[in-house]
Design a protein around this motif. Sequence first.
Motif, PDB file in Angstrom:
ATOM      1  N   GLY A 131     -18.435 -36.738  -0.403  1.00 27.55           N
ATOM      2  CA  GLY A 131     -17.620 -37.849  -0.868  1.00 27.55           C
ATOM      3  C   GLY A 131     -16.146 -37.496  -0.943  1.00 27.55           C
ATOM      4  O   GLY A 131     -15.719 -36.403  -0.563  1.00 27.55           O
ATOM      5  N   SER A 132     -15.372 -38.448  -1.454  1.00 30.82           N
ATOM      6  CA  SER A 132     -13.918 -38.292  -1.529  1.00 30.82           C
ATOM      7  C   SER A 132     -13.400 -38.632  -2.918  1.00 30.82           C
ATOM      8  O   SER A 132     -14.008 -39.431  -3.643  1.00 30.82           O
ATOM      9  CB  SER A 132     -13.238 -39.210  -0.507  1.00 30.82           C
ATOM     10  OG  SER A 132     -13.636 -38.909   0.808  1.00 30.82           O
ATOM     11  N   LEU A 133     -12.290 -38.033  -3.260  1.00 34.65           N
ATOM     12  CA  LEU A 133     -11.564 -38.356  -4.481  1.00 34.65           C
ATOM     13  C   LEU A 133     -10.079 -38.214  -4.192  1.00 34.65           C
ATOM     14  O   LEU A 133      -9.672 -37.432  -3.332  1.00 34.65           O
ATOM     15  CB  LEU A 133     -11.937 -37.421  -5.633  1.00 34.65           C
ATOM     16  CG  LEU A 133     -13.229 -37.665  -6.400  1.00 34.65           C
ATOM     17  CD1 LEU A 133     -13.439 -36.551  -7.414  1.00 34.65           C
ATOM     18  CD2 LEU A 133     -13.213 -39.018  -7.092  1.00 34.65           C
ATOM     19  N   ARG A 134      -9.287 -38.939  -4.951  1.00 31.01           N
ATOM     20  CA  ARG A 134      -7.838 -38.831  -4.850  1.00 31.01           C
ATOM     21  C   ARG A 134      -7.285 -38.532  -6.229  1.00 31.01           C
ATOM     22  O   ARG A 134      -7.431 -39.339  -7.143  1.00 31.01           O
ATOM     23  CB  ARG A 134      -7.234 -40.126  -4.314  1.00 31.01           C
ATOM     24  CG  ARG A 134      -5.724 -40.101  -4.137  1.00 31.01           C
ATOM     25  CD  ARG A 134      -5.249 -41.453  -3.602  1.00 31.01           C
ATOM     26  NE  ARG A 134      -3.818 -41.574  -3.500  1.00 31.01           N
ATOM     27  CZ  ARG A 134      -3.109 -41.210  -2.457  1.00 31.01           C
ATOM     28  NH1 ARG A 134      -3.707 -40.679  -1.397  1.00 31.01           N
ATOM     29  NH2 ARG A 134      -1.788 -41.372  -2.443  1.00 31.01           N
ATOM     30  N   LEU A 135      -6.682 -37.381  -6.363  1.00 31.26           N
ATOM     31  CA  LEU A 135      -6.046 -37.005  -7.619  1.00 31.26           C
ATOM     32  C   LEU A 135      -4.570 -37.380  -7.576  1.00 31.26           C
ATOM     33  O   LEU A 135      -3.922 -37.244  -6.546  1.00 31.26           O
ATOM     34  CB  LEU A 135      -6.178 -35.506  -7.866  1.00 31.26           C
ATOM     35  CG  LEU A 135      -7.588 -34.927  -7.877  1.00 31.26           C
ATOM     36  CD1 LEU A 135      -7.537 -33.443  -8.234  1.00 31.26           C
ATOM     37  CD2 LEU A 135      -8.494 -35.675  -8.828  1.00 31.26           C
ATOM     38  N   SER A 136      -4.090 -37.847  -8.708  1.00 28.54           N
ATOM     39  CA  SER A 136      -2.668 -38.177  -8.827  1.00 28.54           C
ATOM     40  C   SER A 136      -2.058 -37.433 -10.000  1.00 28.54           C
ATOM     41  O   SER A 136      -2.737 -37.144 -10.987  1.00 28.54           O
ATOM     42  CB  SER A 136      -2.481 -39.688  -9.028  1.00 28.54           C
ATOM     43  OG  SER A 136      -2.882 -40.403  -7.892  1.00 28.54           O
ATOM     44  N   CYS A 137      -0.793 -37.145  -9.873  1.00 31.35           N
ATOM     45  CA  CYS A 137      -0.058 -36.462 -10.939  1.00 31.35           C
ATOM     46  C   CYS A 137       1.299 -37.135 -11.064  1.00 31.35           C
ATOM     47  O   CYS A 137       2.007 -37.291 -10.065  1.00 31.35           O
ATOM     48  CB  CYS A 137       0.110 -34.994 -10.589  1.00 31.35           C
ATOM     49  SG  CYS A 137       1.197 -34.065 -11.696  1.00 31.35           S
ATOM     50  N   THR A 138       1.630 -37.538 -12.257  1.00 30.39           N
ATOM     51  CA  THR A 138       2.939 -38.132 -12.496  1.00 30.39           C
ATOM     52  C   THR A 138       3.737 -37.237 -13.442  1.00 30.39           C
ATOM     53  O   THR A 138       3.187 -36.624 -14.357  1.00 30.39           O
ATOM     54  CB  THR A 138       2.827 -39.540 -13.082  1.00 30.39           C
ATOM     55  OG1 THR A 138       2.068 -39.475 -14.297  1.00 30.39           O
ATOM     56  CG2 THR A 138       2.138 -40.474 -12.118  1.00 30.39           C
ATOM     57  N   VAL A 139       5.019 -37.164 -13.185  1.00 29.90           N
ATOM     58  CA  VAL A 139       5.931 -36.376 -14.007  1.00 29.90           C
ATOM     59  C   VAL A 139       7.045 -37.310 -14.439  1.00 29.90           C
ATOM     60  O   VAL A 139       7.986 -37.553 -13.690  1.00 29.90           O
ATOM     61  CB  VAL A 139       6.493 -35.173 -13.228  1.00 29.90           C
ATOM     62  CG1 VAL A 139       7.387 -34.316 -14.140  1.00 29.90           C
ATOM     63  CG2 VAL A 139       5.373 -34.333 -12.644  1.00 29.90           C
ATOM     64  N   SER A 140       6.937 -37.830 -15.621  1.00 29.20           N
ATOM     65  CA  SER A 140       7.844 -38.894 -16.048  1.00 29.20           C
ATOM     66  C   SER A 140       9.212 -38.382 -16.462  1.00 29.20           C
ATOM     67  O   SER A 140      10.198 -39.113 -16.379  1.00 29.20           O
ATOM     68  CB  SER A 140       7.224 -39.694 -17.197  1.00 29.20           C
ATOM     69  OG  SER A 140       6.937 -38.825 -18.272  1.00 29.20           O
ATOM     70  N   GLU A 141       9.294 -37.166 -16.916  1.00 24.78           N
ATOM     71  CA  GLU A 141      10.565 -36.614 -17.382  1.00 24.78           C
ATOM     72  C   GLU A 141      11.144 -35.664 -16.329  1.00 24.78           C
ATOM     73  O   GLU A 141      10.440 -35.184 -15.447  1.00 24.78           O
ATOM     74  CB  GLU A 141      10.378 -35.856 -18.706  1.00 24.78           C
ATOM     75  CG  GLU A 141       9.830 -36.704 -19.840  1.00 24.78           C
ATOM     76  CD  GLU A 141      10.785 -37.813 -20.239  1.00 24.78           C
ATOM     77  OE1 GLU A 141      10.305 -38.871 -20.686  1.00 24.78           O
ATOM     78  OE2 GLU A 141      12.006 -37.620 -20.085  1.00 24.78           O
ATOM     79  N   GLY A 142      12.402 -35.397 -16.457  1.00 28.95           N
ATOM     80  CA  GLY A 142      13.034 -34.467 -15.544  1.00 28.95           C
ATOM     81  C   GLY A 142      13.354 -35.092 -14.200  1.00 28.95           C
ATOM     82  O   GLY A 142      13.065 -36.271 -13.951  1.00 28.95           O
ATOM     83  N   THR A 143      13.948 -34.312 -13.343  1.00 33.00           N
ATOM     84  CA  THR A 143      14.331 -34.774 -12.010  1.00 33.00           C
ATOM     85  C   THR A 143      13.231 -34.390 -11.032  1.00 33.00           C
ATOM     86  O   THR A 143      13.318 -33.367 -10.342  1.00 33.00           O
ATOM     87  CB  THR A 143      15.670 -34.162 -11.596  1.00 33.00           C
ATOM     88  OG1 THR A 143      16.622 -34.355 -12.646  1.00 33.00           O
ATOM     89  CG2 THR A 143      16.177 -34.817 -10.323  1.00 33.00           C
ATOM     90  N   PHE A 144      12.201 -35.213 -10.971  1.00 33.21           N
ATOM     91  CA  PHE A 144      11.022 -34.875 -10.175  1.00 33.21           C
ATOM     92  C   PHE A 144      11.374 -34.631  -8.717  1.00 33.21           C
ATOM     93  O   PHE A 144      10.775 -33.778  -8.069  1.00 33.21           O
ATOM     94  CB  PHE A 144       9.988 -35.991 -10.291  1.00 33.21           C
ATOM     95  CG  PHE A 144       8.764 -35.740  -9.467  1.00 33.21           C
ATOM     96  CD1 PHE A 144       8.533 -36.441  -8.294  1.00 33.21           C
ATOM     97  CD2 PHE A 144       7.832 -34.790  -9.867  1.00 33.21           C
ATOM     98  CE1 PHE A 144       7.399 -36.214  -7.536  1.00 33.21           C
ATOM     99  CE2 PHE A 144       6.696 -34.545  -9.116  1.00 33.21           C
ATOM    100  CZ  PHE A 144       6.478 -35.256  -7.955  1.00 33.21           C
ATOM    101  N   SER A 145      12.342 -35.377  -8.204  1.00 31.36           N
ATOM    102  CA  SER A 145      12.672 -35.257  -6.786  1.00 31.36           C
ATOM    103  C   SER A 145      13.232 -33.880  -6.434  1.00 31.36           C
ATOM    104  O   SER A 145      13.311 -33.529  -5.256  1.00 31.36           O
ATOM    105  CB  SER A 145      13.676 -36.341  -6.370  1.00 31.36           C
ATOM    106  OG  SER A 145      14.861 -36.219  -7.138  1.00 31.36           O
TER     107      SER A 145
END
Length: 128
Positions: free
Chosen positions: A16-30
């Motif tokens: 099967g498949s899964l998609r993990l996501s990660c968000t970084v709301s603070e700081g300069t992610f770029s």
Amino acid sequence: QVQPVESGGGLVQAGGSLRLSCTVSEGTFSSYDAAWFRQAPGKEREFVSAITWSGSSTYLADSVKGRFSISRANAKKSVNLQMKNLKPEDTAVYYCAAGPRNYNSRQILGAAGSYMYWGQGTQVTVSS
């Protein structure tokens, strides 16, 4: 405080498949390099995949090549791990890591010590 937050883990059957996501709301992610690591019960944390701050370079552990891919969306401050053809040995807690841009090499970006910020982890369980 910069705090990556993972989501998308769960229980899936082998193949099967899964998609993990990660968000970084603070700081300069770029301006951050980002990576995924995993830790199975009784084992050390291991590198899975990394992506440079610009997204121009990606790296994958040999064990996941051809099955996993990493991507990022700087506008959304997120990095994703698409996992396909999952195997029972992929079962682990998956951690998102981020840190200020570093030298672009597999050795550097594949090392846990290259990252300052870590998420709490998300469980991925693959049943046979």
